[in-house]
Design a protein around this motif. Structure first.
Motif, short mmCIF file in Angstrom:
data_model
loop_
_atom_site.label_atom_id
_atom_site.label_comp_id
_atom_site.label_asym_id
_atom_site.label_seq_id
_atom_site.Cartn_x
_atom_site.Cartn_y
_atom_site.Cartn_z
N ASP A 41 -3.23 -5.94 3.73
CA ASP A 41 -2.05 -6.35 4.49
C ASP A 41 -2.03 -7.86 4.63
O ASP A 41 -2.98 -8.46 5.14
CB ASP A 41 -2.09 -5.67 5.86
N GLY B 189 -1.69 3.35 10.13
CA GLY B 189 -2.31 2.28 9.38
C GLY B 189 -2.76 1.18 10.32
O GLY B 189 -2.07 0.86 11.29
N ILE C 191 -0.03 -2.76 4.91
CA ILE C 191 -0.59 -1.51 5.45
C ILE C 191 0.40 -0.89 6.42
O ILE C 191 0.72 0.30 6.35
CB ILE C 191 -1.93 -1.76 6.17
N GLY D 175 -6.16 0.23 2.29
CA GLY D 175 -5.08 -0.65 1.90
C GLY D 175 -5.40 -2.09 2.23
O GLY D 175 -6.52 -2.44 2.62
N SER E 32 0.84 -1.21 0.00
CA SER E 32 0.00 0.00 0.00
C SER E 32 0.87 1.25 0.00
O SER E 32 0.61 2.22 0.72
CB SER E 32 -0.93 0.00 1.22
#
Length: 463
Positions: free
Chosen positions: A197, A213, A202, A195, A178
């Motif tokens: 992950d 994040g 993230i 985003g 991201s």
């Protein structure tokens, strides 16, 4: 409809621009909550905020290359509709707030490539569930931000859109996958981002760019519409989606908007009501001295604030075994069970055994959280590194004067990913090169807001 795609920057396959990138740290641009409040109060309009965000992107993004798919005409239409909604009496929490989303999320009418040349022409016909929820909350989607191919690196450079540079230093990476998301935030172009992950995608970009994040508890947010281009199968193991923002309040609001079911709120305890474990090392991965030192200072500052702070605990799971099992599961998931080195595919029995190891590891972390509210640890053992097109498996990092395999650094994102725990990445300072230092607050299953609350306190004490 007019959709523009930012041109791939020169040097996408090697080298990097030396063009100076303006410093946007400490930007005074409004937060998402402040923007929505100003629109509701009649101090501005959704259309004015949309135009201001477009102007910021056009003025700032050239040397950064974060917002690689631009949908400004439709964004203006969304903004006008948001103003109509407000006039009709609606008070949605993000009404009129301009934002962007990671390129890997489906947005109807916009390309979803995952950074792959072969997927350049794929255009979905429906929005991802997360995008639908953001639009329902009033958000105005300006476009999409850059990623690495297959979302499989901690830097963002691909043959479709080129390389994203770190807003703090053009020679350093913005992180991945991201990376465009975090860079768009750090440069003040937008106040909110989305985003995903699986290996820190993230949390690491947030740390590298000095923003916030959140990796949610596994399966707390719907991943429908965040698929490999043109597919609609089961989502991968370990992977989650989540928000990025410039402050914890926006992060918490976005999390609640996106969650499939309500998540327990934090109870606003004072610092003295928390017990945290601060880790500045890992048995498998090196931590750069500035990050380890910053974590030591953080532990001292939290203790001085009245928080109960430990530096070690017998309750910590076997991190060496966790790392081995996490990397095995991560590689199987990314390769869909077909090893890239030509070795034999994973058998079903081996996969079940690995899931058993994951379950045991998760139970061990859950037991630890009966004694601690959060664990604070490095998001990654380094700050933003120099652009490096060496294949990840061959890449090394110079940490404290020693060359170390890059792949070992996945130990830090794996702390929360393998046991499927929530973790909030947040900034606590800068290194000697002026690059942001980010760390993560990890909490118990479904205690996402506890992770954000601890991160808020820890960030505040380091200011």
């Amino acid at each position: 409809m007019v959709v523009s795609v930012a041109p791939a920057q020169a040097g996408a396959a090697g080298g990097s621009s030396n063009t100076a990138v303006p410093a946007f740290a400490g930007t005074t641009d409004k937060s998402a909550i402040e923007t929505a409040a100003a629109i509701r109060a009649g101090e501005t309009t959704a259309l004015l905020e949309c135009e201001a965000a477009i102007a910021r992107i056009e003025a700032r993004d050239g040397p950064i290359n974060a917002v690689v798919v631009r949908d400004f005409d439709r964004a203006r239409h969304q903004a006008r509709e948001a103003d109509k909604r407000l006039a009709a009496g609606e008070t949605a929490p993000l009404l009129g707030v301009p934002m962007t989303v990671k390129e890997s999320f489906d947005v109807a009418g916009l390309p979803t490539t995952w950074g792959l040349e072969a997927a350049r022409d794929f255009v979905p016909q429906d929005d991802a569930v997360a995008v639908k929820r953001l639009k329902a909350a009033g958000a105005v989607i300006l476009g999409k931000t850059n990623v690495p191919p297959l979302l499989a690196d901690l830097q963002s450079n691909n043959p479709v859109y080129g390389r994203t540079n770190n807003p703090h230093h053009p020679g350093r990476v913005a992180g991945g996958s991201s990376g465009g998301s975090a860079a768009a935030l750090a440069s003040g172009m937008v106040p909110l981002e989305m985003g995903s992950d699986i290996g820190g995608s993230i949390r690491v970009p947030a740390a590298f760019n000095g923003v916030w994040g959140h990796k949610p508890t596994f399966a707390a947010l719907s991943r429908v519409g965040h698929h490999f281009p043109g597919t609609d199968g089961a989502p991968g193991e370990l992977s989650v989606i989540g928000p990025l923002a410039r402050n914890p309040d926006d992060l918490a609001l976005a999390l609640d908007i996106l969650a499939d079911h309500p998540l327990a709120q934090s109870d606003n305890r004072p610092a003295s009501g928390y017990h945290v474990l601060v880790l500045n090392s890992h048995p498998n991965a090196t931590v750069a001295a500035p990050i380890a030192d910053a974590l030591d200072r953080l532990a001292d500052a939290l203790h001085d604030l009245g928080m109960a702070v430990d530096r070690t605990s017998d309750l910590i799971p076997d991190l060496d075994a966790q790392q081995r099992n996490y990397m095995k599961m991560l590689n199987i998931t990314i390769a869909r069970g077909v090893p890239q080195d030509g070795s034999a595919p994973t058998t079903l029995i081996e996969w079940f055994d690995l899931r058993d190891e994951q379950a045991r590891n998760k139970r061990a972390w859950n037991a630890l959280f009966k004694s601690y509210d959060a664990v604070i640890a490095p998001t990654l053992g380094v700050t933003a590194f120099a652009h490096d097109d060496t294949p990840l498996i061959q890449r090394t990092l110079d940490i404290n004067g020693d060359a170390t395999p890059f792949g070992l650094q996945f130990a830090f994102p794996g702390l929360a990913t393998f046991p499927m725990l929530p973790a909030t990445s947040f900034p606590i300072g800068t290194d000697p090169d002026g690059l942001p230092i980010g760390v993560q607050a990890i909490a118990d299953t479904l205690k996402d807001h506890t992770a954000i609350a601890v991160a808020r306190l820890a960030h505040g004490v380091m200011q």
